[in-house]
Design an enzyme around this catalytic site. Structure first.
Site, PDB file in Angstrom:
ATOM      1  N   ASP A 409       0.776  -1.329   0.041  1.00  0.00           N
ATOM      2  CA  ASP A 409      -0.015   0.096  -0.101  1.00  0.00           C
ATOM      3  C   ASP A 409       1.122   1.303   0.132  1.00  0.00           C
ATOM      4  O   ASP A 409       1.867   1.259   0.825  1.00  0.00           O
ATOM      5  CB  ASP A 409      -0.957   0.121   1.310  1.00  0.00           C
ATOM      6  CG  ASP A 409      -1.928   1.055   1.297  1.00  0.00           C
ATOM      7  OD1 ASP A 409      -1.701   2.270   1.703  1.00  0.00           O
ATOM      8  OD2 ASP A 409      -3.152   0.695   0.624  1.00  0.00           O
ATOM      9  N   ASN A 417      -2.862  12.699  -3.143  1.00  0.00           N
ATOM     10  CA  ASN A 417      -3.667  13.342  -4.016  1.00  0.00           C
ATOM     11  C   ASN A 417      -4.233  14.708  -3.739  1.00  0.00           C
ATOM     12  O   ASN A 417      -4.441  15.632  -4.397  1.00  0.00           O
ATOM     13  CB  ASN A 417      -4.913  12.097  -4.179  1.00  0.00           C
ATOM     14  CG  ASN A 417      -4.521  11.341  -5.258  1.00  0.00           C
ATOM     15  OD1 ASN A 417      -3.663  11.289  -6.063  1.00  0.00           O
ATOM     16  ND2 ASN A 417      -5.462  10.221  -4.974  1.00  0.00           N
ATOM     17  N   ASP A 426      -2.140   9.730 -10.365  1.00  0.00           N
ATOM     18  CA  ASP A 426      -2.085   8.501 -11.146  1.00  0.00           C
ATOM     19  C   ASP A 426      -0.687   8.188 -11.801  1.00  0.00           C
ATOM     20  O   ASP A 426      -0.240   7.060 -12.023  1.00  0.00           O
ATOM     21  CB  ASP A 426      -2.688   8.755 -12.378  1.00  0.00           C
ATOM     22  CG  ASP A 426      -4.359   8.878 -12.274  1.00  0.00           C
ATOM     23  OD1 ASP A 426      -4.742   8.087 -11.125  1.00  0.00           O
ATOM     24  OD2 ASP A 426      -5.381   9.252 -12.926  1.00  0.00           O
ATOM     25  N   GLU A 453      -4.711   2.518  -4.293  1.00  0.00           N
ATOM     26  CA  GLU A 453      -3.082   2.455  -4.218  1.00  0.00           C
ATOM     27  C   GLU A 453      -2.523   1.272  -3.500  1.00  0.00           C
ATOM     28  O   GLU A 453      -1.436   1.206  -3.309  1.00  0.00           O
ATOM     29  CB  GLU A 453      -2.714   3.654  -3.246  1.00  0.00           C
ATOM     30  CG  GLU A 453      -3.015   3.542  -1.649  1.00  0.00           C
ATOM     31  CD  GLU A 453      -4.518   4.018  -1.533  1.00  0.00           C
ATOM     32  OE1 GLU A 453      -4.645   4.079  -0.291  1.00  0.00           O
ATOM     33  OE2 GLU A 453      -5.371   4.099  -2.096  1.00  0.00           O
TER      34      GLU A 453
END
Length: 536
Positions: A409, A417, A426, A453
């Site tokens: 993770d 983000n 991304d 993620e």
């Protein structure tokens, strides 16, 4: 996905290449077959000509034999010949003296008129009276000024006729001419002894010109007779060699005769282009190109009388035939081009079908891959994971090996983000996925984007120790990316946390994933940027 495309393209190219090679083989086989048919046809035609020439030659000898026999039965001529013979013997032999000359002229006067008519009507050119033993010329009707010479080592037809007192025929080269000859013995009643006595031999001869001309007209073929220089120069007077062969081509042969004047010129162009064997024998016709035309050339050895009789001498020369086979060659080429056209058309059609099938299969495979692949990272998706993990677990179980699972993770990715935006997020996931993919060293290992993620790495045949090493490699690979993450509580760069579970800890796919996920939670609880796995 890329591997599939590469493999599919290679398969298509290999199949296409195989079909192309088979097409070339098809064209080559058909070309060879058509070529063999062409050569077989022209060779069969040439062999027919050789047989026909043999029949024509036998007929020519038969005609000469009939003429020589007819003249030899004229007893008035035979009596003059007998008188001349006795005069020569009385006057010392050789050419003889006045008495021999008187009988020679009387014989000439008596036979000349009829002979000229025969020569004109039948194409003969030599009428020669010989005395024996050996070969002593008494009268050459065709050349009366030349007489008294001996040809014992040259004119074997005459020598053998004197010795055996029987007729014969054959091809022979003399001091002046080469030609076809028929020789018969002459017998007559001797008025002095009252007995039947042997006088000498009568020869009737002709050239190959008449034979070749009529043969070519009858069978629509061009023909020539060539003699070796050794044969001609060892027999004929040098002045006659220069006279008759001055215009011959500069080869090791003299052109004795041709079927027509234009054919004499053609011989000079044909000879350099054919492969002449030492014995002038050839297994098949040769295809040559002369003055823009394709010719079928064929030859066979020519033996003179002595070689035929002894059976061990070399040929004196050879007979050459040639035909214009341009139309046959044009038809052969048309056939070859038609085969090539069929082959190319077939290749294009088959390739078009294969391409259509390939594209269809490729589209299906793409759809299949898309259904199993994450569109952003190119890793397998959760659907593929759920479908495949159980299979790999069963395989590991049957092989008596372990399977390890690493659940990864990206740390504090929501904050990433929020700080940098979703497009940057991304790009971050793509780079992290690239680092994970490069860290996997074995073909059997595979990675999944499980969602958001979160990534899962499946390691078939790997125990806990190996999984720990891989987990550390994954974390280090992400650290080396040095992707800035100012909102992270762990590092100024993007980091990864991982949880490890093995099939020894949980044998069911769901339980195995849940175990790895619990270890991931523990790694995050312990401060992130680390891995956690079951204890040994």
């Amino acid at each position: 996905m890329t591997k599939f495309f590469t493999h599919s393209h290679k398969s298509f190219l290999l199949v296409g290449l195989l079909i192309f090679l088979l097409d070339i083989l098809f064209v080559a086989i058909n070309y060879r077959s058509a070529q063999q048919v062409l050569y077989a046809g022209i060779t069969s035609h040439a062999l027919d000509h050789e047989k026909q020439f043999g029949f024509a030659l036998e007929m020519a000898y038969t005609n000469l034999g009939q003429l020589s026999l007819l003249i030899s039965r004229n007893d008035e001529l035979n009596q003059l010949f007998l008188a001349g013979k006795k005069a020569v013997e009385a006057e010392g032999g050789g050419a003889g003296g006045p008495q021999a000359e008187r009988f020679r002229q009387a014989l000439l006067a008596r036979v000349k008129g009829g002979w000229d008519e025969m020569a004109k009507a039948f194409g003969v050119r030599q009428l020669h009276y010989h005395l024996g033993p050996g070969s002593l010329s008494f009268l050459r009707v065709h050349r009366p000024e030349k007489y008294g010479d001996r040809m014992d080592d040259l004119r074997h037809t005459i020598v053998d006729t004197h010795e055996e007192k029987t007729g014969r025929y054959g091809f022979e080269t003399g001091r002046i001419y080469s030609g076809l000859r028929s020789v018969v013995p002459i017998w007559t009643h001797d008025p002095e002894s009252g007995e039947r006595t042997y006088v000498g031999a009568l020869e009737v001869g002709t050239s190959f010109d008449q034979l070749l001309s009529s043969f070519a007209d009858s069978y629509s073929v061009h023909a020539a007779v060539l003699l070796t220089k050794d044969h001609v120069e060892s027999k004929m007077f040098p002045e006659f060699v220069r006279k008759f062969f001055a215009d011959n081509p500069a080869f090791n042969f003299y052109l004795e005769a041709a079927s027509s004047p234009p054919d004499e010129e053609a011989v000079a162009m044909i000879l350099p282009k054919i492969d002449l064997a030492a014995d002038f024998a050839t297994p098949q016709a040769q295809l040559i190109r002369v003055s823009g035309k394709f010719l079928s050339a064929y030859f066979f050895p020519l033996y003179d009388y002595q070689a035929d009789r002894q059976g061990s001498l070399s040929p004196s020369g050879f007979v050459l035939f040639w035909d214009d086979v341009s139309e046959l060659v044009a038809e052969f080429r048309r056939s070859v081009w038609i085969n090539i056209l069929f082959a190319v058309s077939g290749f294009i059609v088959i390739e078009a079908i294969l391409l259509a099938v390939f594209r269809r299969e490729l589209r299906l495979e793409i759809l299949k891959k898309q259904a199993m692949t994450d569109g952003l990272t190119g890793f397998f998706n959760r659907h593929y994971f759920d479908k495949t993990l159980e299979r790999d677990l069963n395989l590991a179980r049957r092989a008596g090996k372990e399977l390890s699972l690493i659940v990864c993770d990206v740390d504090s990715f929501k904050k990433f983000n929020d700080r940098y935006g979703h497009q940057a997020g991304d790009r971050c996931l793509v780079e992290v996925a690239g680092a994970i993919g490069k860290a996997l060293r074995r073909e059997s290992d595979w990675a999944v984007r499980f969602g958001g993620e979160e990534f899962v790495v499946v390691l078939p045949g790997t125990d806990l120790a190996g999984a720990r090493l891989m987990a550390e490699r994954l974390l280090e690979a992400v650290r080396r990316l040095r992707i800035a993450h100012e909102a992270s509580e762990v590092s100024p760069f993007v980091t990864l946390s991982a949880g490890i579970a093995t099939s020894r800890e949980a044998d069911d796919p769901a339980e195995l994933f849940n175990a790895a996920d619990r270890h991931l939670y523990q790694a995050k609880e312990q401060g992130r940027d680390r891995w956690h796995g079951a204890l040994e």
